[in-house]
Design a protein around this motif. Structure first.
Motif, PDB file in Angstrom:
ATOM      1  N   THR A 290       8.875  -0.851  -5.315  1.00 58.29           N
ATOM      2  CA  THR A 290       8.430  -0.831  -3.913  1.00 58.29           C
ATOM      3  C   THR A 290       7.900   0.553  -3.534  1.00 58.29           C
ATOM      4  OG1 THR A 290      10.012  -2.555  -3.330  1.00 58.29           O
ATOM      5  CG2 THR A 290       9.135  -1.250  -1.525  1.00 58.29           C
TER       6      THR A 290
ATOM      7  N   SER B 123      10.176  -3.925   2.121  1.00 58.90           N
ATOM      8  CA  SER B 123      10.266  -4.646   0.852  1.00 58.90           C
ATOM      9  C   SER B 123      10.169  -6.135   1.148  1.00 58.90           C
ATOM     10  CB  SER B 123      11.605  -4.345   0.177  1.00 58.90           C
ATOM     11  OG  SER B 123      11.744  -5.179  -0.957  1.00 58.90           O
TER      12      SER B 123
ATOM     13  N   ASP C 208       7.189  -9.944  -3.658  1.00 55.67           N
ATOM     14  CA  ASP C 208       8.431  -9.637  -4.376  1.00 55.67           C
ATOM     15  C   ASP C 208       9.027 -10.990  -4.759  1.00 55.67           C
ATOM     16  OD1 ASP C 208      11.015  -9.168  -5.254  1.00 55.67           O
ATOM     17  OD2 ASP C 208      11.338  -7.512  -3.849  1.00 55.67           O
TER      18      ASP C 208
ATOM     19  N   GLU D  16       5.966  -7.488  -7.393  1.00 53.67           N
ATOM     20  CA  GLU D  16       7.257  -7.075  -7.972  1.00 53.67           C
ATOM     21  C   GLU D  16       7.924  -8.308  -8.577  1.00 53.67           C
ATOM     22  OE1 GLU D  16       9.694  -4.426  -5.556  1.00 53.67           O
ATOM     23  OE2 GLU D  16       7.985  -4.118  -4.222  1.00 53.67           O
TER      24      GLU D  16
HETATM   25 MG   LIG Z   1      11.325  -3.570  -4.506  1.00 56.42          MG
END
Ligand SMILES: [Mg+2]
Ligand SMILES: Nc1ncnc2c1ncn2[C@@H]1O[C@H](COP(=O)(O)OP(=O)(O)OP(=O)(O)O)[C@@H](O)[C@H]1O
Length: 160
Positions: A48, A66, A86, A113
Motif C-alpha cells: 500500500t 487501504s 486489494d 495488492e
Molecule cells: Mg496493503
C-alpha cells in the motif's frame, strides 16, 4: 503473451520507506492505459505504501485508504483513471468478475495488492513487484515484467 526474451528481472534494495516511495514515483511516470502493477509480499511488506506513492505522484491529493475492505478504490488523475485493488479478502477468483478489472484496464491502469488471490485474472503483461521485508525499515523489491519497463529500473538508483 509475454515471452522470456521480452521480460526482465531486477532486485532493488529499499533502505527505508522514502526509497520505496521513490520507486513508486518511477513507476508512476511510465504508467499507461492498460497497465497492471501487481504488488506482492507479506502483510506489512509495503504494498500500500508503494501504491500510495504511485497515486501521489499522479497528483492524487485525497486520502488513499487501504482497499482491504472495499476491495477497490478508484482515483481520477490528470492522465488516466487508476483503480487500486486489494484482493486479500477474495477467496474465490470468480469474485474478480464483479470487480470490473477488464473495464478498468480499458479505461486506465490498475494497481493490485494480493494478485495471488485473482487466479488467472492478472494479465500476462503485468509489472510484478514482490516486496520482501529484510528489517524494520528495509525491503527488497524483486521486479519482473515486460521489457518496456526495464529501462526505468536499469540503474539501481534506489539502492542505498
Ligand atoms: Mg496493503
Ligand atoms: N522500506 C519500506 N517500504 C515500505 N514500507 C515500510 C518500509 N519500512 C517500513 N515500512 C512500514 O511498513 C508498513 C507497510 O505497510 P503497508 O500497509 O504498506 O503494507 P502492505 O504490504 O500493504 O500490507 P497488507 O498486506 O496488510 O495490505 C508501513 O507501516 C511502513 O511505514
Amino acid at each position: 503473451m509475454t515471452t522470456d526474451s521480452q521480460s526482465f528481472t531486477r532486485r532493488i534494495a529499499l533502505a527505508d520507506p522514502t526509497a520505496t516511495m521513490a520507486l513508486g514515483t518511477m513507476i508512476a511516470t511510465r504508467l499507461q492505459v492498460g497497465d497492471t502493477v501487481a504488488l506482492k509480499g507479506d502483510l506489512g511488506a509495503g504494498k500500500t505504501t508503494l501504491a500510495r506513492a504511485i497515486l501521489r505522484t499522479l497528483a492524487v491529493t485525497e486520502n488513499v485508504p487501504s482497499p482491504t475492505f472495499t476491495l477497490v478504490q478508484t482515483y481520477e488523475t490528470p492522465g488516466l483513471p487508476i483503480r487500486h485493488y486489494d484482493l486479500y479478502r477474495v477467496e474465490n477468483p470468480r469474485e474478480i468478475d464483479e470487480l470490473g478489472l477488464d473495464e478498468a484496464l480499458e479505461e486506465g491502469a490498475v494497481l493490485i495488492e494480493w494478485p495471488e488471490h485473482a487466479g488467472n485474472h492478472i494479465p500476462d503483461d503485468a509489472l510484478q513487484i514482490t516486496l520482501i521485508t529484510t528489517g524494520a525499515q528495509s525491503r527488497l523489491a524483486d521486479i519482473t515484467g515486460p521489457a518496456r519497463w526495464a529501462s526505468i529500473f536499469r540503474e539501481d538508483a534506489h539502492a542505498r
